[in-house]
Structures are given as structure tokens and as C-alpha cells.
Design a protein around this motif. Structure first.
Motif, PDB file in Angstrom:
ATOM      1  N   GLY A  18       0.797  -1.228   0.000  1.00 47.89           N
ATOM      2  CA  GLY A  18       0.000   0.000   0.000  1.00 47.89           C
ATOM      3  C   GLY A  18       0.830   1.279   0.000  1.00 47.89           C
ATOM      4  O   GLY A  18       0.293   2.380   0.101  1.00 47.89           O
ATOM      5  N   GLN A  19       2.163   1.138  -0.111  1.00 44.24           N
ATOM      6  CA  GLN A  19       3.033   2.318  -0.088  1.00 44.24           C
ATOM      7  C   GLN A  19       3.783   2.454  -1.414  1.00 44.24           C
ATOM      8  O   GLN A  19       4.066   1.461  -2.072  1.00 44.24           O
ATOM      9  N   TRP A  20       4.139   3.677  -1.733  1.00 46.70           N
ATOM     10  CA  TRP A  20       5.008   3.935  -2.882  1.00 46.70           C
ATOM     11  C   TRP A  20       6.437   4.003  -2.364  1.00 46.70           C
ATOM     12  O   TRP A  20       6.754   4.838  -1.520  1.00 46.70           O
ATOM     13  N   VAL A  21       7.269   3.094  -2.832  1.00 42.94           N
ATOM     14  CA  VAL A  21       8.641   3.036  -2.296  1.00 42.94           C
ATOM     15  C   VAL A  21       9.672   2.919  -3.424  1.00 42.94           C
ATOM     16  O   VAL A  21       9.383   2.382  -4.501  1.00 42.94           O
ATOM     17  N   ASP A  22      10.884   3.390  -3.124  1.00 41.90           N
ATOM     18  CA  ASP A  22      11.991   3.188  -4.065  1.00 41.90           C
ATOM     19  C   ASP A  22      12.412   1.724  -4.015  1.00 41.90           C
ATOM     20  O   ASP A  22      12.113   1.013  -3.056  1.00 41.90           O
ATOM     21  N   SER A  23      13.141   1.305  -5.021  1.00 44.98           N
ATOM     22  CA  SER A  23      13.651  -0.066  -4.984  1.00 44.98           C
ATOM     23  C   SER A  23      14.829  -0.110  -4.008  1.00 44.98           C
ATOM     24  O   SER A  23      15.467   0.916  -3.749  1.00 44.98           O
ATOM     25  N   ASP A  24      15.107  -1.294  -3.466  1.00 45.76           N
ATOM     26  CA  ASP A  24      16.221  -1.435  -2.510  1.00 45.76           C
ATOM     27  C   ASP A  24      17.535  -0.946  -3.120  1.00 45.76           C
ATOM     28  O   ASP A  24      18.345  -0.332  -2.446  1.00 45.76           O
ATOM     29  N   SER A  25      17.719  -1.239  -4.393  1.00 43.29           N
ATOM     30  CA  SER A  25      18.983  -0.864  -5.044  1.00 43.29           C
ATOM     31  C   SER A  25      19.019   0.618  -5.394  1.00 43.29           C
ATOM     32  O   SER A  25      20.072   1.150  -5.718  1.00 43.29           O
ATOM     33  N   GLY A  26      17.848   1.256  -5.385  1.00 44.97           N
ATOM     34  CA  GLY A  26      17.761   2.647  -5.805  1.00 44.97           C
ATOM     35  C   GLY A  26      17.785   2.789  -7.319  1.00 44.97           C
ATOM     36  O   GLY A  26      17.705   3.893  -7.856  1.00 44.97           O
ATOM     37  N   MET A 192       1.107   1.048 -13.068  1.00 44.48           N
ATOM     38  CA  MET A 192       1.404   1.969 -11.965  1.00 44.48           C
ATOM     39  C   MET A 192       0.232   2.940 -11.769  1.00 44.48           C
ATOM     40  O   MET A 192      -0.097   3.313 -10.639  1.00 44.48           O
ATOM     41  N   GLU A 193      -0.389   3.331 -12.871  1.00 52.88           N
ATOM     42  CA  GLU A 193      -1.580   4.194 -12.762  1.00 52.88           C
ATOM     43  C   GLU A 193      -2.730   3.418 -12.116  1.00 52.88           C
ATOM     44  O   GLU A 193      -3.513   3.976 -11.338  1.00 52.88           O
ATOM     45  N   LEU A 194      -2.815   2.142 -12.468  1.00 53.86           N
ATOM     46  CA  LEU A 194      -3.856   1.296 -11.885  1.00 53.86           C
ATOM     47  C   LEU A 194      -3.661   1.195 -10.372  1.00 53.86           C
ATOM     48  O   LEU A 194      -4.629   1.198  -9.604  1.00 53.86           O
ATOM     49  N   ALA A 195      -2.393   1.130  -9.952  1.00 55.57           N
ATOM     50  CA  ALA A 195      -2.102   1.049  -8.516  1.00 55.57           C
ATOM     51  C   ALA A 195      -2.699   2.253  -7.782  1.00 55.57           C
ATOM     52  O   ALA A 195      -3.240   2.113  -6.677  1.00 55.57           O
TER      53      ALA A 195
END
Ligand code: ADP
Length: 499
Positions: A18-26, A192-195
Motif C-alpha cells: 500500500g506504499q510507494w517506495v523506491d527499490s532497494d537498489s535505488g 502503476m496508474e492502476l495502482a
């Protein structure tokens, strides 16, 4: 200038728990607009550790909030989502076209309405998934529970980005599963828009997680993940086999919707106007990037010249160009890689002795589209069914025309392929049409029509076109499992070992 060329670069993070997050690697990757080659969006790039997080979130949601929601509430959420998509259809269609290259006429009037239809249809199913009572002998009561499978990994292709997301998400969620979805790296924007709309609709966090990234990294990590209960894949047969192998280690349930090399068959007694239009629809729709494309066009010898004349005349008039223009009938291919693949097959066809009767090269377009991945509608004649261009999936606006004289021989040739996704037949003879429908080894048959779809009607392949059926009640089979419950009604000990 087209709106496609003025779009500014959009940015998206991963959607996990439910959150928008960066990838671990960035790390991030770019997706181009295939009409112009310009960057459309910059996307966070998921890899194994991000997939791990998404799977854990999906597991928590599955065991937690999602399982406590009533079927009615699940249905209402899906229905709400369908309404939100409908409200945003124009902007989603424009983004889909900018990301994939398909004509706006198709995104707006076909893809988006079908996306809405699928969520709406499966919203209705949420409250209708039932077990059964079984008439077993003796003083016993036996019933079944139809339960969700659990956490589903879903890997989708780039040819119908939003629609493929809908085909996968809608039945999985209706049945009470949670999902980790990986969109194709070429076209991640729609998902991503669907999210955002999934968030707005109010789905509990972790029910849907979206991890854009590459196939060999994020996709492979998802397919091999021991924490998922089911993997659903749409894409090439080659990758489908890799997915099935990766899933085998954990005995993860698998459904696959793979490639095709569909026979589209024109008999001399057909309405030729209808058949020509159907052949065009069969191969040039979505730039030929359709797994059920009618890419082997069998034409009865006696009408071949006339048919081919009409077909090439019409193919030459197809409006190829700016996909944002409503008059455009064919936009660019999705990527340079696909464009090169098509060019390669044109060379192969010539080497094999086929004749190029239409197209065969990129079109001349305005300055703004010269970096786009465009190709012209292409027809090969003098093809025989054993040539590579008749056997291998090209996935472009390229049709191989094969003539035939005899119906028995035709059926053999039509079935002589590793694929078995779909088939079309054009004839006024109903007996022949139904005979064909029975004899052809394919999951979908179209009689005097082509590319017809409905959320209620199953779709999927025979042979190496995959297994499992999407849409309709059959899709629920993929996303549920059956539990058989026995209840003793006698109140006495089982007599087997004596009293
Ligand atoms: P195409 O060849 O038409 O691009 P693919 O079958 O390669 O189609 O891609 C369909 C989807 O499968 C995409 O989301 C892609 O990222 C993913 N994919 C590709 N390779 C793998 C892999 N080895 N494991 C898992 N997913 C993959």
C-alpha cells in the motif's frame, strides 16, 4: 506536434504494501514512447529483495485483513475500481498509447472498455463462488469449500498492458487471493496508474503489490519464489517454459497463456468482403502484436488471386503513423527489438522463397516520428506451411498467405504447428464451419469473425500455447482450490476395526 511528443517524463516508485517506495537498489529504468523514442517515464526497478518484500506484504494481507472481508465487500471494491477506471478512461488510454504505441482509437474504444468490463464482471463473481454438497452413501455429509489459492505472482506482457493486468487481477481478487504483479519492462505505466486507483478504491494494503522490473531479475525472482502459491504468466512460449521450470521446484501452481501462430482460413464460398476485413483484423490489429493473431492465412486456391489483390490493396491504405491521432489505424511496434525482429523475418521470408506482396519496410513518416519503431502492414505470399515464417511467431503486422485446395489437407496443415491458441474460418457452409471448430486444436475458434473477446468467455491455449483459461467462470478455477469436508452424521464409532 503530437501530444505524445510533448509529454514530460513521469516518475513511478514500486507499489508494495500500500506504499510507494523506491527499490532497494535505488535503481530505475526508463520506458520510451515507441512513436518517438523519447523517454515517457522513469520507473523504480524491482529486483529480488523488492519482490521478497512484496510477497511478504501479500502474505500478511492474505492472512490478515483481506481474508476477513466478506465476499460482498471484495466485490464492491472490484466494482468501485471498475468505476474509477471508467472515470479515468481517457487519460489511461492516452498513457497506454504513449507507452505501448497502439492507436488511441484502440486504447480508448477497445482496451479501456474491456478493462472496465473485466473488473465489473469479476466483481459480480465474488459473491457467487460456492462449494457443493456431494451425495455420498451412508450417514455421512460431504461438502466442498472453494477457497482462494493464496498469494499469486502474475507476470504480464506489453501488448495489452492494462487489459492483461485486468485479466489477471480481477479473477484473483474476486476469489480472495492477494497479488504481486510484475508488468512488462516495456510498458509499466498503465499498471502503476492502476495502482493509484486500487489505492483510491480502498483495497487493504498489501492486497495488490506492483513490482515493475526486468524479466530475468524481478520476473524470475517472482516465478521461483517459495512464498507464492500460484504463478500466472502471459508472454512468449520460450519464457513460459522457464516459468514452469522455476515453479516446478516449489510445485507452485502455474497457468500460462503463451504464443500462437493461428490459422485464419478463407474458403471460396465465404463473403469475401467480410473475409478480407477479417484477415486484416486478424493480423494488423495492435500492430500484429497479438498472441492470437491470424498470422497464417490459408486461402482456397480458386479465390487466392482475387483475395490477395483485395487484401494487399486494403493493407496499403492502412493509416500508419501518430498513434495519438484518432484516424491512425497502426502505430509503432512496442520496441526497437520487436521492430528488428520483424525486419529479420522479412529477410528470412525472402530467403525462403516467399514473395512480399505488400509492405516489407518501415513507412516514410514526419520528422517527429522518425525515431519511432514503425513498420508497414506486410503480406507474404507463396508461403508453404513448413517455412519458418509459417511456423515461428513473428509478433508483428506480417501475414503469411498459404493456398490450399483440399479440406482434409488443410486441417492437417492448420494443426501442423506447436501452437494452439486460436483459429478463424470464413465460409457460408455451416457444416464445414462446425466440423472445423471440432477438428482444429486450438483454445478459441472464430467463425466468420475474428478477435472477439468478452469477460465472460474463456480464453487460453492448446498445445504449447499454454494451459489454464482466463476470463469467464473458468478463470476462477485458476484462482481457487477445492477442499472436501466429511462429517459423520451417525454419532457412532467407525466399525472397521471392530467395536
Ligand atoms: P516478449 O518476448 O514478447 O517481450 P516475454 O515473454 O519476454 O515477451 O515477456 C513477457 C513478460 O515476461 C514480461 O513481463 C517479462 O519481463 C517477463 N519475463 C521475461 N523473461 C522472464 C524470466 N526469465 N522470468 C520471468 N519473467 C520473465
Amino acid at each position: 506536434m503530437s501530444s505524445a511528443t510533448t509529454a514530460t517524463t513521469r516518475k513511478y516508485q514500486l507499489f508494495i504494501d500500500g506504499q510507494w517506495v523506491d527499490s532497494d537498489s535505488g535503481k530505475t529504468f526508463n520506458t520510451p514512447n515507441p512513436a518517438t523514442g523519447e523517454t515517457l517515464a522513469e520507473i523504480a526497478e524491482a529486483d529480488k529483495s523488492d519482490v521478497d518484500k512484496a510477497v511478504s506484504a501479500a502474505r500478511r494481507a492474505f492472512e490478515g485483513k483481506w481474508s476477513k472481508l466478506s465476499a460482498r465487500d471484495r466485490g464492491r471494491l472490484l466494482y468501485k475500481l471498475s468505476q474509477l477506471i471508467e472515470q479515468h478512461a481517457a487519460e489511461l488510454a492516452a498513457l497506454e498509447t504513449a507507452d505501448n504505441g497502439k492507436p488511441i482509437k484502440e486504447s480508448l474504444y477497445v482496451d479501456l472498455p474491456q478493462v472496465v468490463e473485466n473488473f465489473e464482471y469479476f466483481a459480480g463473481w465474488a459473491t457467487k463462488i460456492e462449494g457443493e454438497t456431494i451425495p455420498v452413501p451412508g450417514k455421512m455429509f460431504n461438502y466442498t469449500l472453494r477457497e482462494p489459492v493464496g498469494v499469486c505472482g502474475q507476470i504480464i506482457p506489453w501488448n495489452f498492458p492494462l487489459l492483461m493486468a485486468a485479466w489477471k487481477l480481477a479473477p484473483a481478487l474476486a476469489a480472495g487471493n492477494t497479488v504481486v504483479l510484475k508488468p512488462a519492462e516495456q510498458t509499466p505505466v498503465g499498471a502503476m496508474e492502476l495502482a493509484k486507483l486500487i489505492q483510491e478504491a480502498g483495497f487493504p494494503e498489501g492486497v495488490v503489490n506492483i513490482v515493475p522490473g526486468y524479466g530475468e531479475t524481478a520476473g524470475a525472482a517472482l516465478a521461483a519464489h517459495p512464498g507464492i502459491d500460484k504463478i500466472a504468466f502471459t508472454g512468449s512460449t520460450e519464457v513460459g517454459k522457464m516459468i514452469a521450470k522455476a515453479a516446478a521446484d516449489n510445485l507452485t501452481k502455474v497457468s500460462l497463456e503463451l504464443g500462437g501462430k493461428a490459422p485464419n482460413i478463407v474458403f471460396a464460398d465465404s463473403d469475401l468482403d467480410q473475409a478480407v476485413a477479417g484477415a486484416m483484423m486478424g493480423i494488423f490489429y495492435n500492430q500484429g502484436q497479438v498472441c492470437c493473431a491470424g498470422s497464417r492465412l490459408f486461402v482456397e486456391e480458386s479465390v487466392k488471386d482475387e483475395f490477395l489483390g483485395r487484401l494487399s490493396d486494403k493493407a496499403g491504405k492502412i493509416a500508419v503513423g501518430d498513434p495519438m491521432n484518432k484516424a491512425t489505424q497502426m502505430g509503432p511496434q512496442v520496441s526497437e527489438e520487436q521492430l528488428n525482429r520483424i525486419k529479420g523475418y522479412v529477410d528470412i521470408a525472402r530467403e525462403e522463397g516467399a514473395t512480399v506482396v505488400a509492405g516489407g519496410q518501415p513507412p516514410q513518416l514526419d520528422e517527429a516520428f522518425q525515431k519511432g519503431y514503425f513498420f508497414t502492414p506486410t503480406i507474404f505470399s507463396e508461403v508453404n506451411n513448413s517455412m519458418r515464417v509459417a511456423q515461428e511467431e513473428i509478433f508483428g503486422p506480417v501475414v503469411s498467405v498459404i493456398s490450399f485446395k483440399d479440406e482434409d489437407d488443410l486441417i492437417k496443415q492448420a494443426n501442423d504447428t506447436i501452437y494452439g491458441l486460436s483459429a478463424g474460418i470464413w465460409t457460408r457452409d455451416i457444416t464445414r464451419a462446425h466440423r472445423f471448430a471440432k477438428e482444429i486444436k486450438a483454445g478459441v475458434v472464430w467463425i466468420n469473425t475474428y478477435n472477439m473477446f468478452n469477460a465472460a468467455s474463456p480464453f487460453g491455449g492448446y498445445k504449447q500455447s499454454g494451459y489454464g483459461r482466463e476470463m469467464g467462470r473458468h478463470a476462477l478455477e485458476l484462482y481457487t482450490q477445492v477442499k472436501s469436508v466429511w462429517v459423520d452424521l451417525s454419532g457412532r464409532p467407525i466399525g472397521w476395526f471392530g467395536k
